[in-house]
Design a protein around this motif. Structure first.
Motif, PDB file in Angstrom:
ATOM      1  N   ARG A  75       0.844  -1.202   0.000  1.00  0.00           N
ATOM      2  CA  ARG A  75       0.000   0.000   0.000  1.00  0.00           C
ATOM      3  C   ARG A  75       0.882   1.257   0.000  1.00  0.00           C
ATOM      4  O   ARG A  75       1.755   1.414   0.853  1.00  0.00           O
ATOM      5  N   GLY A  76       0.658   2.122  -0.981  1.00  0.00           N
ATOM      6  CA  GLY A  76       1.401   3.371  -1.037  1.00  0.00           C
ATOM      7  C   GLY A  76       2.802   3.244  -1.603  1.00  0.00           C
ATOM      8  O   GLY A  76       3.531   4.241  -1.697  1.00  0.00           O
ATOM      9  N   TYR A  77       3.182   2.047  -2.011  1.00  0.00           N
ATOM     10  CA  TYR A  77       4.540   1.852  -2.524  1.00  0.00           C
ATOM     11  C   TYR A  77       4.734   2.501  -3.896  1.00  0.00           C
ATOM     12  O   TYR A  77       5.795   3.053  -4.181  1.00  0.00           O
ATOM     13  N   ALA A  78       3.709   2.428  -4.742  1.00  0.00           N
ATOM     14  CA  ALA A  78       3.850   2.960  -6.113  1.00  0.00           C
ATOM     15  C   ALA A  78       2.511   3.540  -6.554  1.00  0.00           C
ATOM     16  O   ALA A  78       1.639   2.813  -7.013  1.00  0.00           O
ATOM     17  N   ASP A  79       2.363   4.837  -6.391  1.00  0.00           N
ATOM     18  CA  ASP A  79       1.098   5.494  -6.730  1.00  0.00           C
ATOM     19  C   ASP A  79       1.255   6.409  -7.946  1.00  0.00           C
ATOM     20  O   ASP A  79       2.363   6.766  -8.348  1.00  0.00           O
ATOM     21  N   ASN A 426      10.655  -3.446   5.637  1.00  0.00           N
ATOM     22  CA  ASN A 426      12.071  -3.146   5.408  1.00  0.00           C
ATOM     23  C   ASN A 426      12.625  -3.798   4.136  1.00  0.00           C
ATOM     24  O   ASN A 426      13.563  -3.276   3.545  1.00  0.00           O
ATOM     25  N   LYS A 427      12.049  -4.903   3.706  1.00  0.00           N
ATOM     26  CA  LYS A 427      12.583  -5.566   2.516  1.00  0.00           C
ATOM     27  C   LYS A 427      12.241  -4.812   1.235  1.00  0.00           C
ATOM     28  O   LYS A 427      12.802  -5.090   0.170  1.00  0.00           O
ATOM     29  N   PHE A 428      11.315  -3.857   1.316  1.00  0.00           N
ATOM     30  CA  PHE A 428      10.920  -3.093   0.128  1.00  0.00           C
ATOM     31  C   PHE A 428      11.632  -1.750   0.037  1.00  0.00           C
ATOM     32  O   PHE A 428      11.366  -0.961  -0.861  1.00  0.00           O
TER      33      PHE A 428
END
Length: 429
Positions: A75-79, A426-428
């Motif tokens: 969620r919210g990683y790529a908008d 943390n892994k992202f």
């Protein structure tokens, strides 16, 4: 155990859409055994839990008919990206980093959000589905689960075997709260030879199908180039519609497509929030309703919405076409609520849920009407659809058991879930 809710306002969502202004509802074990107006209520022995329902609105539990719950981890990683860029350059590379353990905690995170906004059933397609099934079992919610299928490639047969194993291990498990379907992703990720293989599985296990259909203009154009027909016509010709199909999105449909859908066991899942955010377009829901096509409602994944609040989707469903068509009469409040309840139960072929009637499963949502948004009480259906919000959800029951009571989760340790989510994040980085 018997539970008695008294003096509540009840939207039954039965065939007549009866609303009981001052009513009672009795559950025993997983079923509803009585429902009616208070003047018909008779006191029963005190071996029951009594809930005072004054100032509460009770609806059938909401059915979120299209999700990818593990994707809440992103969620919210790529908008603010085009769908294909978002999917191929952002989502798929990060999904390769996910593990079984991640999927378990991601599923619980989504389930928490859905329960708190009144959802009692969700329909999910993804990977690591055995871990999502475990999360469903432990949390008390209800779900249809499908292993996402793509192919052919070096993992396509493995995915089919995982879908079969999921069915063998989890179908009708967790007191009947879990059902398993097949999850072919879409026509652009499954070639005809692979559709043939997965349809053999569907036939063998008598499964329903959960897929994406005509979500974007690009999808339709590419299908026309590859096969000389629309995705709907392509699925028809492959024999997909010989089985019950839950088709997410249905944004770019021709009149011919809609006629095909009308004449086959296909339900369209409307995902207004996700379609807006990804710029996919506006599904022709009024046309589909006019033709008698069943419409369910979904949030899609929280990586593309970015929440799992079905009350928000109900409101969007009732508003969007009014503005787009410049017609305030299209898609009424009642029709929007239908999509989130009985439309969802029909889509999932789960006749025991979706309405509050004797013999149905005791899946319900209780919203407080004490807040100012429910005053003055001219039209409670209007207030539910246009004015209420998920913070008013106080109690949620599935299969006769409270999974949210006085806004507190009864079967999930939310603090523990958040702790694990922060570690996974943390892994992202």
């Amino acid at each position: 155990m018997k539970r008695i809710i008294k003096n509540a306002t009840i939207f039954t969502q039965n065939e007549n859409r009866d609303m009981i202004e001052k009513g009672y509802l009795i559950t025993q074990d997983e079923n509803i055994i009585e429902i009616g107006p208070m003047d018909q209520y008779k006191e029963i022995p005190m071996d029951a839990e009594i809930i005072e329902g004054d100032n509460y609105l009770i609806t059938p539990g909401f059915i979120n008919a299209h999700t990818h719950v593990t994707m809440t981890l992103l969620r919210g990683y790529a908008d603010d990206l085009p769908l294909w860029t978002w999917l191929s350059e952002k989502m798929w590379p990060q999904e390769d980093k996910l593990t079984n353990e991640d999927a378990y905690w991601g599923s619980l995170l989504s389930i928490i959000e859905m329960i708190k906004s009144g959802t009692t059933t969700f329909n999910d397609m993804y990977m690591f589905m055995d871990k999502t099934a475990q999360a469903v079992k432990e949390s008390g919610i209800r779900a249809c689960l499908s292993r996402g299928l793509q192919g052919p490639d070096d993992k396509s047969l493995k995915r089919l075997e995982e879908n079969k194993l999921l069915y063998r291990q989890w179908h009708n498990e967790a007191q009947g709260r879990i059902k398993i379907m097949a999850g072919p992703h879409a026509v652009y990720t499954c070639e005809p030879s692979y559709w043939e293989e997965l349809l053999n599985m569907v036939q063998e296990f008598n499964m329903g199908i959960h897929t994406h259909l005509s979500e974007t203009r690009m999808e339709v154009e590419n299908c026309q180039k590859a096969y000389g027909k629309s995705p709907v016509q392509h699925m028809l010709d492959m024999g997909v519609f010989q089985h019950p199909v839950v088709a997410a999105h249905g944004v770019h449909l021709t009149d011919v497509d809609i006629e095909i859908l009308k004449n086959n066991p296909v339900s369209i899942v409307y995902n207004p929030g996700s379609n807006l955010k990804l710029g996919s377009g506006l599904a022709p829901i009024p046309k589909l309703l006019d033709k008698g096509v069943n419409i369910a409602l979904g949030t899609d994944g929280a990586a593309s919405n970015n929440n799992l609040d079905l009350l928000e989707e109900i409101r969007l469903a009732a508003l969007l076409h009014k503005g787009f068509m410049e017609d305030s009469t299209v898609i009424t409040a009642q029709q929007a609520l239908d999509m989130a309840t009985i439309g969802g139960s029909k889509a999932l072929s789960w006749k025991e849920i979706g309405s509050l009637e004797v013999g149905k499963r005791a899946d319900l949502t209780m919203l407080s009407m004490k807040e100012s948004t429910f005053y003055p009480k001219f039209n409670l259906m209007s207030h539910l659809v246009y004015s209420s919000h998920s913070s008013q959800v106080e109690n949620v029951m599935v299969n006769g058991n409270w999974i949210l009571r006085n806004k507190e989760l009864t079967m999930i340790d939310e603090e523990k879930v958040i702790f694990h989510i922060e570690k996974i994040k943390n892994k992202f980085q």
